[in-house]
Design a protein around this motif. Structure first.
Motif, mmCIF file in Angstrom:
data_model
loop_
_atom_site.group_PDB
_atom_site.id
_atom_site.type_symbol
_atom_site.label_atom_id
_atom_site.label_comp_id
_atom_site.label_asym_id
_atom_site.label_seq_id
_atom_site.Cartn_x
_atom_site.Cartn_y
_atom_site.Cartn_z
ATOM 1 N N TYR A 125 -8.608 16.113 -8.236
ATOM 2 C CA TYR A 125 -7.843 16.729 -7.670
ATOM 3 C C TYR A 125 -6.387 16.704 -8.187
ATOM 4 O O TYR A 125 -5.912 15.188 -7.985
ATOM 5 N N LEU A 126 -5.802 17.532 -8.589
ATOM 6 C CA LEU A 126 -4.619 17.506 -9.190
ATOM 7 C C LEU A 126 -3.463 18.026 -8.655
ATOM 8 O O LEU A 126 -3.639 19.069 -7.767
ATOM 9 N N ALA A 127 -2.226 17.480 -8.919
ATOM 10 C CA ALA A 127 -0.910 17.895 -8.715
ATOM 11 C C ALA A 127 0.046 18.044 -9.840
ATOM 12 O O ALA A 127 -0.258 17.202 -10.728
ATOM 13 N N GLN A 128 0.999 18.875 -9.941
ATOM 14 C CA GLN A 128 1.978 18.544 -11.123
ATOM 15 C C GLN A 128 2.785 17.371 -10.932
ATOM 16 O O GLN A 128 3.053 16.821 -12.396
ATOM 17 N N THR A 129 2.979 16.763 -9.783
ATOM 18 C CA THR A 129 3.951 15.577 -9.873
ATOM 19 C C THR A 129 3.233 14.816 -8.775
ATOM 20 O O THR A 129 2.450 15.194 -7.917
ATOM 21 N N ALA A 130 3.543 13.375 -8.805
ATOM 22 C CA ALA A 130 3.009 12.677 -7.821
ATOM 23 C C ALA A 130 3.343 12.985 -6.269
ATOM 24 O O ALA A 130 2.782 13.052 -5.404
ATOM 25 N N SER A 131 4.703 13.409 -6.268
ATOM 26 C CA SER A 131 4.979 13.957 -4.735
ATOM 27 C C SER A 131 4.548 14.974 -4.401
ATOM 28 O O SER A 131 4.409 15.165 -3.214
ATOM 29 N N ALA A 132 4.024 15.875 -5.100
ATOM 30 C CA ALA A 132 3.378 17.289 -4.892
ATOM 31 C C ALA A 132 1.884 17.066 -4.398
ATOM 32 O O ALA A 132 1.298 17.806 -3.665
ATOM 33 N N CYS A 133 1.308 15.510 -4.472
ATOM 34 C CA CYS A 133 0.034 15.194 -3.830
ATOM 35 C C CYS A 133 0.062 15.439 -2.319
ATOM 36 O O CYS A 133 -0.871 15.816 -1.875
ATOM 37 N N VAL A 134 1.380 15.245 -1.762
ATOM 38 C CA VAL A 134 1.239 15.087 -0.422
ATOM 39 C C VAL A 134 1.466 16.704 0.142
ATOM 40 O O VAL A 134 2.300 17.182 -0.128
ATOM 41 N N ARG A 135 0.337 17.147 1.039
ATOM 42 C CA ARG A 135 0.525 18.328 1.674
ATOM 43 C C ARG A 135 1.767 18.621 2.431
ATOM 44 O O ARG A 135 2.034 17.747 3.310
ATOM 45 N N PRO A 136 2.680 19.613 2.045
ATOM 46 C CA PRO A 136 3.783 19.898 2.941
ATOM 47 C C PRO A 136 3.590 19.945 4.264
ATOM 48 O O PRO A 136 2.607 20.534 4.816
ATOM 49 N N THR A 137 4.392 19.661 5.298
ATOM 50 C CA THR A 137 4.293 19.776 6.440
ATOM 51 C C THR A 137 4.992 20.846 6.845
ATOM 52 O O THR A 137 5.862 21.580 6.606
ATOM 53 N N PRO A 138 3.877 21.840 7.951
ATOM 54 C CA PRO A 138 4.368 23.040 7.995
ATOM 55 C C PRO A 138 5.437 23.076 9.060
ATOM 56 O O PRO A 138 5.479 22.201 9.896
ATOM 57 N N LYS A 139 6.470 24.138 8.956
ATOM 58 C CA LYS A 139 7.712 24.087 9.600
ATOM 59 C C LYS A 139 7.315 24.439 11.057
ATOM 60 O O LYS A 139 6.477 25.425 11.268
ATOM 61 N N PRO A 140 7.561 23.710 11.997
ATOM 62 C CA PRO A 140 7.541 23.997 13.381
ATOM 63 C C PRO A 140 7.951 25.308 13.910
ATOM 64 O O PRO A 140 9.079 25.906 13.550
ATOM 65 N N LEU A 141 7.168 26.059 14.774
ATOM 66 C CA LEU A 141 7.681 27.458 15.265
ATOM 67 C C LEU A 141 8.887 27.027 16.178
ATOM 68 O O LEU A 141 9.124 26.111 16.838
ATOM 69 N N PRO A 142 9.837 28.161 15.942
ATOM 70 C CA PRO A 142 11.074 27.902 16.925
ATOM 71 C C PRO A 142 10.614 28.105 18.395
ATOM 72 O O PRO A 142 9.803 28.916 18.745
ATOM 73 N N LYS A 143 11.145 27.245 19.173
ATOM 74 C CA LYS A 143 10.833 27.229 20.683
ATOM 75 C C LYS A 143 11.627 28.534 21.386
ATOM 76 O O LYS A 143 12.889 28.826 20.993
ATOM 77 N N LYS A 144 11.106 29.131 21.981
ATOM 78 C CA LYS A 144 11.498 30.160 22.843
ATOM 79 C C LYS A 144 12.513 29.723 23.998
ATOM 80 O O LYS A 144 12.109 28.807 24.779
ATOM 81 N N THR A 145 13.509 30.258 23.894
ATOM 82 C CA THR A 145 14.396 30.070 24.944
ATOM 83 C C THR A 145 14.647 30.890 25.740
ATOM 84 O O THR A 145 14.846 32.441 25.679
ATOM 85 N N TYR A 146 14.576 30.797 27.289
ATOM 86 C CA TYR A 146 14.735 31.433 28.299
ATOM 87 C C TYR A 146 16.007 31.429 29.078
ATOM 88 O O TYR A 146 16.369 30.226 29.585
ATOM 89 N N SER A 147 17.056 32.309 29.053
ATOM 90 C CA SER A 147 18.346 32.255 29.905
ATOM 91 C C SER A 147 17.944 32.766 31.213
ATOM 92 O O SER A 147 17.064 33.722 31.399
ATOM 93 N N ALA A 148 18.635 31.915 31.970
ATOM 94 C CA ALA A 148 18.397 32.352 33.636
ATOM 95 C C ALA A 148 19.159 33.628 33.626
ATOM 96 O O ALA A 148 20.039 34.008 32.982
ATOM 97 N N PRO A 149 18.338 34.599 34.509
ATOM 98 C CA PRO A 149 19.079 35.926 34.770
ATOM 99 C C PRO A 149 20.443 35.670 35.326
ATOM 100 O O PRO A 149 20.711 35.072 36.462
ATOM 101 N N ALA A 150 21.300 36.807 35.170
ATOM 102 C CA ALA A 150 22.710 36.727 35.861
ATOM 103 C C ALA A 150 22.545 36.877 37.332
ATOM 104 O O ALA A 150 21.675 37.755 37.646
#
Length: 222
Positions: free
Chosen positions: A130-155
């Motif tokens: 199982y190969l990668a172009q560089t040693a650092s690329a062997c590590v599977r990238p961590t997926p970016k967390p989904l942005p948290k939904k923010t709810y503003s209180a109704p005026a």
């Protein structure tokens, strides 16, 4: 310089037959000796038949640690153990990696193997690199967390003034909400207005500007 004459076996046989006494005078022992010497001479001058070299067979060995090594170094190491290179399969370390289409993996880094290092293998074991172009690329990238939904209180809803409660309002009726008459009541369009409000324009309860004017009686008219 003396020259050695080499005669084919068939020629020697004819010479022996020609030199042998005819009829019953033939010496069988001498004839046998001469024929034996001729066969030995012919065997000595004939080229040896080539034999196929025995193909080396790999003995079972412990798969060394190949992680972090270039793919070409691993292949050389396995070749020293007479491992059949046709049983090596190169794969991407994870789905985010695309292997080169030309199959030039020499400088690619080994991230892991299957079987794993320390396994006992032979030259008939299928080996996956199982190969990668560089040693650092062997590590599977961590997926970016989904942005948290923010709810503003109704005026908070604007509180409507109670029409029945007294109000203090400017004369021009510019204050937000309901305006008030001279008697302290809310201006309601169409209602009668007091004499002190004649000619005044104020904001009515429906949000429209109403004027106290004589229209079939003094009323608040928009």
């Amino acid at each position: 310089m003396k020259k050695t004459l080499v005669f084919p076996l068939a020629t020697l046989t004819l010479l022996v037959a020609a030199c042998s006494p005819s009829g019953g005078e033939t010496d069988s022992d001498d004839t046998a000796d001469i024929a034996k010497k001729a066969r030995v001479t012919a065997s000595a001058t004939a080229s040896p038949t080539p034999t196929l070299e025995e193909i080396p067979t790999a003995s079972p060995f412990i798969l060394p640690a190949l992680k972090g090594k270039p793919q070409s170094s691993a292949v050389s190491l396995l070749r020293d153990h007479h491992f059949r290179l046709g049983l090596i399969t190169n794969r991407a370390a994870h789905k985010e990696i695309s292997l080169p289409s030309g199959g030039n993996f020499g400088r690619w880094i080994i991230c892991s193997t299957d079987p794993a290092q320390g396994s006992r293998i032979t030259n008939s074991t299928e080996l996956y690199l199982y190969l990668a172009q560089t040693a650092s690329a062997c590590v599977r990238p961590t997926p970016k967390p989904l942005p948290k939904k923010t709810y503003s209180a109704p005026a908070p809803a604007a509180k409507k003034p109670d029409p029945m409660s007294p109000h203090t309002c400017p004369d021009d009726g510019s204050q937000p909400g309901y305006a008030c008459t001279s008697t302290g009541k809310v201006v309601v369009e169409g209602e009668y207005c007091a004499g002190a409000d004649h000619g005044r324009t104020l904001k009515a309860s429906n949000g429209r500007m109403a004027t106290c004017e004589d229209y079939n009686g003094w009323r608040w008219n928009a």
